[in-house]
Motif scaffolding. Structure first.
Motif, short mmCIF file in Angstrom:
data_model
loop_
_atom_site.label_atom_id
_atom_site.label_comp_id
_atom_site.label_asym_id
_atom_site.label_seq_id
_atom_site.Cartn_x
_atom_site.Cartn_y
_atom_site.Cartn_z
N ILE A 58 0.84 -1.20 0.00
CA ILE A 58 0.00 0.00 0.00
C ILE A 58 0.88 1.25 0.00
CG2 ILE A 58 -1.63 1.30 1.44
CD1 ILE A 58 -2.92 -1.09 -0.06
N GLU A 59 0.53 2.19 -0.89
CA GLU A 59 1.33 3.42 -1.01
C GLU A 59 0.77 4.58 -0.19
OE1 GLU A 59 2.65 3.64 -5.48
OE2 GLU A 59 0.87 2.38 -5.25
N LEU A 60 -0.49 4.46 0.18
CA LEU A 60 -1.10 5.52 1.01
C LEU A 60 -2.25 4.90 1.80
CD1 LEU A 60 -1.49 8.57 1.75
CD2 LEU A 60 -3.11 8.69 -0.15
N VAL A 61 -2.25 5.15 3.11
CA VAL A 61 -3.37 4.73 3.95
C VAL A 61 -4.15 5.99 4.35
CG1 VAL A 61 -4.08 3.58 6.10
CG2 VAL A 61 -2.08 2.76 4.84
N VAL A 62 -5.46 5.94 4.22
CA VAL A 62 -6.31 7.06 4.63
C VAL A 62 -7.20 6.54 5.76
CG1 VAL A 62 -8.01 8.77 3.90
CG2 VAL A 62 -6.28 7.98 2.28
N VAL A 63 -7.07 7.14 6.94
CA VAL A 63 -7.80 6.64 8.11
C VAL A 63 -9.05 7.51 8.31
CG1 VAL A 63 -7.64 5.99 10.54
CG2 VAL A 63 -5.58 5.97 9.11
N GLY A 64 -10.22 6.88 8.26
CA GLY A 64 -11.47 7.64 8.39
C GLY A 64 -11.86 7.96 9.82
N PRO A 65 -12.07 6.96 10.69
CA PRO A 65 -12.64 7.22 12.02
C PRO A 65 -11.61 7.64 13.08
CG PRO A 65 -12.79 4.87 11.43
CD PRO A 65 -11.94 5.53 10.40
N GLU A 66 -12.13 8.19 14.16
CA GLU A 66 -11.24 8.74 15.20
C GLU A 66 -10.57 7.66 16.05
OE1 GLU A 66 -14.43 9.29 14.81
OE2 GLU A 66 -15.57 8.97 16.67
N ALA A 67 -11.28 6.53 16.30
CA ALA A 67 -10.74 5.57 17.29
C ALA A 67 -9.35 5.06 16.91
CB ALA A 67 -11.73 4.44 17.52
N PRO A 68 -9.13 4.59 15.66
CA PRO A 68 -7.78 4.12 15.33
C PRO A 68 -6.74 5.25 15.33
CG PRO A 68 -9.25 3.93 13.42
CD PRO A 68 -10.10 4.30 14.58
N LEU A 69 -7.17 6.47 15.06
CA LEU A 69 -6.23 7.60 15.11
C LEU A 69 -5.79 7.84 16.54
CD1 LEU A 69 -8.13 9.94 12.62
CD2 LEU A 69 -5.90 8.86 12.22
N VAL A 70 -6.76 7.87 17.45
CA VAL A 70 -6.44 8.09 18.87
C VAL A 70 -5.59 6.93 19.40
CG1 VAL A 70 -7.49 8.26 21.18
CG2 VAL A 70 -8.47 9.53 19.25
N ALA A 71 -5.83 5.73 18.87
CA ALA A 71 -5.06 4.56 19.33
C ALA A 71 -3.67 4.48 18.73
CB ALA A 71 -5.84 3.28 19.00
N GLY A 72 -3.36 5.34 17.75
CA GLY A 72 -1.99 5.38 17.23
C GLY A 72 -1.74 4.62 15.94
N LEU A 73 -2.77 4.44 15.11
CA LEU A 73 -2.57 3.70 13.85
C LEU A 73 -1.56 4.40 12.93
CD1 LEU A 73 -3.19 1.44 11.87
CD2 LEU A 73 -5.23 2.70 11.13
#
Ligand code: AMP
Ligand code: GLY
Length: 418
Positions: A58-73
């Motif tokens: 994968i060349e780019l990951v786009v994270v939609g929701p807040e939970a994985p962002l807050v968890a440090g994805l």
């Protein structure tokens, strides 16, 4: 580009649709019945997602929701060299902790409601004396948009504190509770793509939070949205960028944790000027379902430029006209959405010129079925807001499932603050 979209709601379908339209190869984890390239890995399975992104080149990951962002994805992906659009955990704390967010606003001079953070029932009860009228009571942590109580009087505020500290209705999300002066005015949202201290404002979008027509009924994740929102003229939009977005970006950069991703400021336009109520660290849902159809640029280029610190070289361009989206929700939403109802008419809605974004849907041999609270977001684009709204409702009229709930006034009434 080979792009992975993380999440499975309407916002993520809109991201996948927009990326596909610009020729990218898109996978979604976990996705829904409408998204391309579904891979059954949950949005909170950080290790699984990192492995998937590595093995899938994968060349780019786009994270939609807040939970994985807050968890440090995003941190986990960055650690193995995979470009990911979204804030680090340190930055996502602006949404993940209202206590942190209020501190940041005060420290960096963003106008906001006066507040106090408490950690026990006793402290909370004592702090009520410091407010002239009953304060808004907010669980500090993530509570799926339900952790804010706006009581009418002191007894209501006391009950809200008990709900959080004694009944533990929000679990550890209410280990810290923010009590906040209640503001009056019209609510608006301002979203920006950010990279360090550079940012680009997105077309202003307005959502409709209440379940029922005329802004009645319970709060929801959002029953529809439209853009551009007339409440925010170019001048006010610029002011909000200068006073609500820029200071946070400078503060986070100086602190050594530069912000990359979408920063979403929720504001109240009070008689004394705009006041920030909250920050979100991601695109709004359903705001994304009207913003992305109006974006003329390739979103992958914009997101990658932000990740690589090149956002300053870009100007965003927007399609003329307007977009409106009407959310169709399941029977029983928001309390107890019913699952398993067969959905028909999506092709007819598409034939009527709509883009139908799936949210809580799952596939079955007979076709898609309801599988969550907000089921579909039906988007229409038109020369102006009236045309966009008319097209979206033509699509809604073509779709049916048992117990479907939707508002009849999306884009027709500008929501007032409650
Ligand atoms: P928040 O998640 O902090 O934006 O709060 C959710 C909703 O609660 C907002 O969209 C407002 O409608 C309401 N709210 C939050 N803070 C306040 C405040 N200080 N005064 C009045 N209403 C508020
Ligand atoms: N529609 C509001 C949100 O995404 O937070």
């Amino acid at each position: 580009m080979r792009v992975l979209v993380v999440g499975g709601g309407g916002r993520e379908h809109a991201l996948a649709w927009s990326l596909s339209r610009h020729g990218h190869r898109v996978w979604c984890a976990p996705g829904n019945a409408g998204t391309p390239g579904n891979i059954p890995i949950a949005a909170d399975d950080l290790q699984g997602l990192v492995r998937l992104a590595r093995e899938g080149d994968i060349e780019l990951v786009v994270v939609g929701p807040e939970a994985p962002l807050v968890a440090g994805l995003v941190d986990a992906l960055a650690a193995v060299g995979i470009p990911a659009f979204g804030p680090s955990a340190a930055c996502a704390a602006l949404e993940g902790s209202k206590a942190f967010s209020k501190d940041a606003m005060v420290r960096w001079g963003v106008a906001t409601a006066a507040s106090v953070t408490v950690t026990t029932l006793e402290e909370g009860m004592a702090a009520l004396d410091r407010f002239d009228t009953a304060p808004v009571v907010k669980a500090s942590g993530l509570a799926a948009g339900k952790g804010v109580i706006v009581p009418d009087d002191r007894a209501g505020a006391e009950a809200a504190l008990r709900l959080m500290f004694v009944e533990r209705a929000f679990g550890s999300a209410a280990d810290e509770v923010v009590l906040e002066e209640r503001l009056v005015g019209r609510e608006v949202s301002v979203l920006a793509v950010c990279s360090g201290t550079e940012y680009r404002l997105l077309v202003p979008a307005q959502d409709h939070k209440r379940l029922g027509d005329g802004d009645l009924g319970p709060n929801t994740g959002g029953m529809g949205a439209f853009a551009p929102a007339p409440t925010l003229g170019a001048e006010l939009l610029g002011t909000v960028g200068d006073t609500a977005i820029a200071p946070i970006l400078h503060g986070m950069a100086e602190r050594g944790t530069p912000y990359v991703g979408v920063l979403y400021a929720g504001l109240m336009l009070t008689d004394a000027g705009p006041r920030v109520l909250e920050y979100n660290c991601r695109l709004g849902d359903p705001e994304a379902q009207v913003i992305l159809p109006l974006l003329a640029d390739d979103p992958a280029e914009v997101f990658l430029a932000a990740v690589q610190g090149r956002l300053g070289e870009l100007t965003l361009s927007w399609e003329p006209g307007a977009a409106a989206t009407v959310v169709m929700a399941a029977a029983g939403y928001p309390d107890q959405p019913r699952k398993g109802d067969l959905i028909t008419g999506i092709e007819a809605a598409t034939a009527a010129g709509c883009t139908v974004f799936h949210a809580g849907t799952s596939e079955s041999p007979d076709g898609p079925r309801t599988a969550g609270g907000r089921v579909l977001a039906v988007t229409g684009v038109g020369a102006d807001l009236d045309a966009a709204v008319a097209r979206a409702y033509a699509g809604v009229a073509a779709i049916s499932f048992a117990g479907a709930q939707f508002r009849h006034d999306i884009g027709r009434t500008i929501p007032e603050a409650t």
